[in-house]
Design an enzyme around this catalytic site. Structure first.
Site, PDB file in Angstrom:
ATOM      1  N   LYS A   1       0.524  -1.499   0.087  1.00  0.00           N
ATOM      2  CA  LYS A   1       0.474  -0.116  -0.202  1.00  0.00           C
ATOM      3  C   LYS A   1       0.866   1.007   0.092  1.00  0.00           C
ATOM      4  O   LYS A   1       0.953   2.014  -0.387  1.00  0.00           O
ATOM      5  CB  LYS A   1      -0.367   0.031   0.944  1.00  0.00           C
ATOM      6  CG  LYS A   1      -1.805   1.493   1.432  1.00  0.00           C
ATOM      7  CD  LYS A   1      -2.829   1.016   2.693  1.00  0.00           C
ATOM      8  CE  LYS A   1      -3.505   2.414   2.789  1.00  0.00           C
ATOM      9  NZ  LYS A   1      -4.286   2.448   3.487  1.00  0.00           N
TER      10      LYS A   1
ATOM     11  N   GLU B   1      10.409  -4.964   4.272  1.00  0.00           N
ATOM     12  CA  GLU B   1      10.641  -6.288   4.278  1.00  0.00           C
ATOM     13  C   GLU B   1      10.195  -6.708   2.327  1.00  0.00           C
ATOM     14  O   GLU B   1      10.636  -6.862   1.708  1.00  0.00           O
ATOM     15  CB  GLU B   1       9.821  -6.936   4.271  1.00  0.00           C
ATOM     16  CG  GLU B   1       9.968  -7.112   6.425  1.00  0.00           C
ATOM     17  CD  GLU B   1       9.463  -6.119   6.779  1.00  0.00           C
ATOM     18  OE1 GLU B   1       8.854  -4.918   6.876  1.00  0.00           O
ATOM     19  OE2 GLU B   1       9.289  -6.029   8.659  1.00  0.00           O
TER      20      GLU B   1
ATOM     21  N   GLY C   1      -4.802  -1.972   5.325  1.00  0.00           N
ATOM     22  CA  GLY C   1      -3.670  -3.360   4.665  1.00  0.00           C
ATOM     23  C   GLY C   1      -4.433  -4.705   4.667  1.00  0.00           C
ATOM     24  O   GLY C   1      -4.612  -5.544   3.724  1.00  0.00           O
ATOM     25  N   ARG C   2      -4.936  -4.419   5.965  1.00  0.00           N
ATOM     26  CA  ARG C   2      -5.459  -6.531   6.760  1.00  0.00           C
ATOM     27  C   ARG C   2      -7.060  -6.982   5.534  1.00  0.00           C
ATOM     28  O   ARG C   2      -7.816  -7.200   6.009  1.00  0.00           O
ATOM     29  CB  ARG C   2      -5.944  -6.405   7.895  1.00  0.00           C
ATOM     30  CG  ARG C   2      -6.667  -5.112   8.390  1.00  0.00           C
ATOM     31  CD  ARG C   2      -5.923  -4.584  10.439  1.00  0.00           C
ATOM     32  NE  ARG C   2      -6.512  -3.669  10.827  1.00  0.00           N
ATOM     33  CZ  ARG C   2      -5.626  -2.624  10.511  1.00  0.00           C
ATOM     34  NH1 ARG C   2      -4.606  -2.908  10.403  1.00  0.00           N
ATOM     35  NH2 ARG C   2      -6.339  -2.034  11.338  1.00  0.00           N
TER      36      ARG C   2
ATOM     37  N   GLU D   1      -4.497  -6.903  15.008  1.00  0.00           N
ATOM     38  CA  GLU D   1      -3.984  -5.858  14.058  1.00  0.00           C
ATOM     39  C   GLU D   1      -5.086  -4.705  14.567  1.00  0.00           C
ATOM     40  O   GLU D   1      -5.144  -3.887  14.875  1.00  0.00           O
ATOM     41  CB  GLU D   1      -3.392  -5.358  12.678  1.00  0.00           C
ATOM     42  CG  GLU D   1      -2.839  -4.378  12.657  1.00  0.00           C
ATOM     43  CD  GLU D   1      -1.115  -4.847  11.255  1.00  0.00           C
ATOM     44  OE1 GLU D   1      -2.581  -4.162  10.459  1.00  0.00           O
ATOM     45  OE2 GLU D   1      -0.621  -4.372  11.171  1.00  0.00           O
TER      46      GLU D   1
ATOM     47  N   HIS E   1      -5.214 -33.637  17.459  1.00  0.00           N
ATOM     48  CA  HIS E   1      -3.623 -34.651  17.194  1.00  0.00           C
ATOM     49  C   HIS E   1      -2.929 -34.165  18.210  1.00  0.00           C
ATOM     50  O   HIS E   1      -1.756 -34.314  17.585  1.00  0.00           O
ATOM     51  CB  HIS E   1      -3.522 -35.178  16.077  1.00  0.00           C
ATOM     52  CG  HIS E   1      -4.966 -36.427  15.968  1.00  0.00           C
ATOM     53  ND1 HIS E   1      -5.026 -37.958  16.689  1.00  0.00           N
ATOM     54  CD2 HIS E   1      -5.899 -36.265  15.085  1.00  0.00           C
ATOM     55  CE1 HIS E   1      -5.886 -38.318  16.211  1.00  0.00           C
ATOM     56  NE2 HIS E   1      -6.308 -37.360  15.408  1.00  0.00           N
TER      57      HIS E   1
ATOM     58  N   LYS F   1       9.394  -0.394  14.451  1.00  0.00           N
ATOM     59  CA  LYS F   1       9.979  -0.986  13.275  1.00  0.00           C
ATOM     60  C   LYS F   1      10.964   1.061  13.112  1.00  0.00           C
ATOM     61  O   LYS F   1      12.254   0.486  12.875  1.00  0.00           O
ATOM     62  CB  LYS F   1       8.726   0.123  12.169  1.00  0.00           C
ATOM     63  CG  LYS F   1       8.013  -0.922  11.104  1.00  0.00           C
ATOM     64  CD  LYS F   1       7.135   0.022  10.567  1.00  0.00           C
ATOM     65  CE  LYS F   1       5.615  -0.595  10.251  1.00  0.00           C
ATOM     66  NZ  LYS F   1       4.848  -0.234   9.585  1.00  0.00           N
TER      67      LYS F   1
HETATM   68  O1  F6P Z   1       3.329  -2.841   9.997  1.00  0.00           O
HETATM   69  C1  F6P Z   1       1.872  -3.306   9.061  1.00  0.00           C
HETATM   70  C2  F6P Z   1       1.432  -3.031   8.719  1.00  0.00           C
HETATM   71  O2  F6P Z   1       1.242  -1.773   8.067  1.00  0.00           O
HETATM   72  C3  F6P Z   1       0.250  -3.360   8.113  1.00  0.00           C
HETATM   73  O3  F6P Z   1      -1.203  -2.995   8.714  1.00  0.00           O
HETATM   74  C4  F6P Z   1      -0.035  -3.841   6.430  1.00  0.00           C
HETATM   75  O4  F6P Z   1      -0.699  -4.380   6.101  1.00  0.00           O
HETATM   76  C5  F6P Z   1       1.441  -4.449   6.701  1.00  0.00           C
HETATM   77  O5  F6P Z   1       2.650  -2.930   7.239  1.00  0.00           O
HETATM   78  C6  F6P Z   1       2.413  -3.827   4.760  1.00  0.00           C
HETATM   79  O6  F6P Z   1       2.265  -2.887   4.661  1.00  0.00           O
HETATM   80  P1  F6P Z   1       2.512  -2.448   3.202  1.00  0.00           P
HETATM   81  O7  F6P Z   1       1.030  -3.117   2.203  1.00  0.00           O
HETATM   82  O8  F6P Z   1       2.265  -0.801   3.080  1.00  0.00           O
HETATM   83  O9  F6P Z   1       3.414  -2.288   2.638  1.00  0.00           O
END
Ligand code: F6P
Length: 543
Positions: free
Chosen positions: A210, A216, A271-272, A357, A388, A508
């Site tokens: 987003k 990452e 995002g979620r 979240e 199990h 972060k």
């Molecule tokens: O760090 C959490 C977060 O902001 C989530 O809410 C989100 O889904 C994820 O990181 C990834 O964010 P982006 O889509 O901006 O890379």
């Protein structure tokens, strides 16, 4: 930020529920069922092809009525309308919350800041459909004119969990000559294993973010660029092998991705809550545009149900209220999600971000500390594997763990007696949890006295059972929307902002600082606590 809200403890229904909880806690589900033979067929609700049996919950008609009163006194209806009409209910980020617009039919109009967003949503969907068709038919060629065979989604959090879950859930409907992989972790192993057997000439990366700033994702995207160029050499190749799913046009183009190959969405999609936006491009390529649209229809059907159905028959409201009931009146810490459908194996992981979240919050909308526990821990594994593994604790442990069982009347892969066996376990587990086995029943089986206490099942452990015809794109959409709106319902009761996530920020910031210290060629001056300093020094001396 927000007008002062009526504290939860001052709402009349909350006070009444506190009193009711005292008298309900000692009551047994056995007794409740015995005293009301209609209970099992009465405490049910059905919508969008999903049947919910909530009779095995520790509630009475009166509890249910009070929970519904609580929803009304908390303004659930008003908040729902505020969300559906594009008001900025995510107050700490001053944003509208409009994932429901992502699945609104073309005929609808939903305005944010005076502008109808529905035509834009459909424009992106049409662009995604055209692109997905090109990949699926082999018309989209890589830089060396080979068709794309492998699709790798690079993203994390909502930009990964939704796409992975949906791909796994709908794999039955996927185009099998295409390979789908998902890279999320900044651990280089994730990227290395996802690409080790693939040919860059036949591989397309979907960079899903987003913000297009997530550490990452950007690190993995740069490694993907390097991996691609190691074989294809020319930077013009990037345009054929990379697309972006993002809201950030500027950073997408800075990365070198042609903005023609960018599929956009908007700041009012959390995002979620984004797997049905452009973030779902991998899903659409896998199952095709028609199936993707069927999934959106499933979402929309549940949206309409949530918005318009009386709370007494409203699936998301009931599910959310029951979660509040156990979290705040029974001290339940968790909710187990137990899908008896192998294709839903990533569904619990997906729900973890959606629920935790969203509702892992310690202050209300006006910034005052919450008075009660908020979001419970969601977790789970597909049946029957969990039986199990951890079910022992649910049956005989000391904690109360409300569970949601999810099953289907029909198997997608019918095989001998498998499906009957699978479903027999759904019904048996819910029955065993609710009714257990008394000492008398154990003795009647001839069990020696010293073993009796070990073989007793207390029962009285609540669960919901959700049933549907079979797992289809439409059902999946409805199922996800059910949980989205259940989370919303919980958030409204707790008066929290279910749509921000400030709790992810501190880690972060600290990681960025520590990264500099780990990579510093000279001895860094560390000002951490003694434990962190020691760990950093150890790592530096061993790496
Ligand atoms: O760090 C959490 C977060 O902001 C989530 O809410 C989100 O889904 C994820 O990181 C990834 O964010 P982006 O889509 O901006 O890379």
């Amino acid at each position: 930020m927000t007008d002062r809200i009526v504290p939860l403890s001052s709402r009349p229904a909350w006070k009444a529920l506190q009193q009711r909880a005292e008298s309900i806690r000692p009551q047994q589900l056995r007794e409740l069922f015995k005293s009301d033979p209609t209970r099992g067929t009465r405490f049910n609700a059905e919508a969008c092809g999903l049947f919910l049996d909530y009779s095995k919950n520790r509630i009475t008609d009166e509890t249910l009525k009070l929970l519904i009163d609580l929803a009304k006194q908390s303004g659930l209806r008003e908040h729902t309308e505020a969300m559906f009409t594009g008001q900025k209910i995510n107050t700490t980020e001053n944003r509208a919350v409009l994932h429901v617009a992502l699945r609104a039919p073309k005929s609808e109009s939903i305005k944010v800041d005076g502008e109808d967003v529905v035509p834009e949503v459909h424009k992106v969907l049409d662009k995604m459909s055209a692109f997905a068709d090109k990949i699926r038919s082999g018309a989209w060629l890589g830089y060396t004119d080979k068709p794309i065979k492998n699709i790798i989604n690079i993203g994390i959090g909502g930009s990964d969990l939704g796409p992975v879950m949906a791909y796994e859930a709908l794999r039955h409907y996927s185009q099998r000559d295409l390979t789908f992989r998902f890279v999320s972790n900044v651990d280089g192993t994730d990227f290395a294993e996802a690409t080790r057997d693939l040919d860059p000439e036949e591989t397309l990366f979907l960079v899903a973010s987003k913000t297009f700033t997530t550490l990452e994702t950007m690190t993995n995207a740069h490694s993907a660029r390097t991996w691609t160029l190691a074989k294809l050499k020319q930077t013009e190749a990037i345009a054929k092998h990379f697309v972006a799913l993002s809201t950030n046009t500027e950073l997408v183009s800075k990365f070198g991705i042609d903005t023609d190959n960018m599929f956009g969405f908007w700041d009012w999609v959390g995002g979620r809550y984004s797997m049905d936006s452009a973030i779902g491009l991998s899903t659409m390529i896998a199952i095709g545009p028609n199936n993707f649209r069927a999934m959106l229809e499933g979402f929309h059907a549940m949206d309409v149900h949530f918005r318009t159905t009386p709370l007494e028959q409203n699936l998301p409201a009931l599910l959310g209220l029951l979660t509040v009931w156990y979290t705040d009146f029974f001290d339940a810490q968790t909710v187990a999600i137990l899908p008896y459908e192998q294709y839903l194996k990533r569904f619990p992981a997906y729900l973890q971000q959606l629920t935790m979240e969203s509702n892992g919050k310690h202050v209300t909308l006006d910034g005052t500390p919450v008075e009660t526990q908020t979001g419970p821990i969601y977790w789970g594994e597909p049946g029957t594997n969990g039986q199990h593994s951890f079910y022992q604790l649910i049956h005989q442990g000391t904690r109360l763990i409300p569970a949601d069982f999810i099953g289907f009347y029909k198997a997608l892969n019918p095989l001998g007696r498998h499906h009957d066996m699978l479903m027999a376990n759904v019904f048996a587990q819910a029955e065993a949890l609710a009714f257990g086995k008394t000492a008398e029943e154990v003795r009647a089986e001839g069990v020696p006295e010293p073993l009796v206490p070990h073989k007793v099942f207390e029962g009285n452990r609540p669960s919901n059972t959700l049933l549907a015809e079979k797992l289809t794109p439409h059902t999946l959409g409805s199922l996800i929307a059910l949980y989205e709106h259940s989370v919303f319902t919980q958030g409204v009761i707790w008066s929290i902002d279910s749509f921000d996530q400030w709790g992810v920020e501190l880690g972060k910031v600290l990681a960025t600082k520590i990264l500099g210290e780990l990579e510093s060629p000279t001895e860094p001056k560390l000002d951490h606590d003694t434990s962190t300093t020691n760990l950093i020094n150890l790592y530096r001396s061993h790496k």
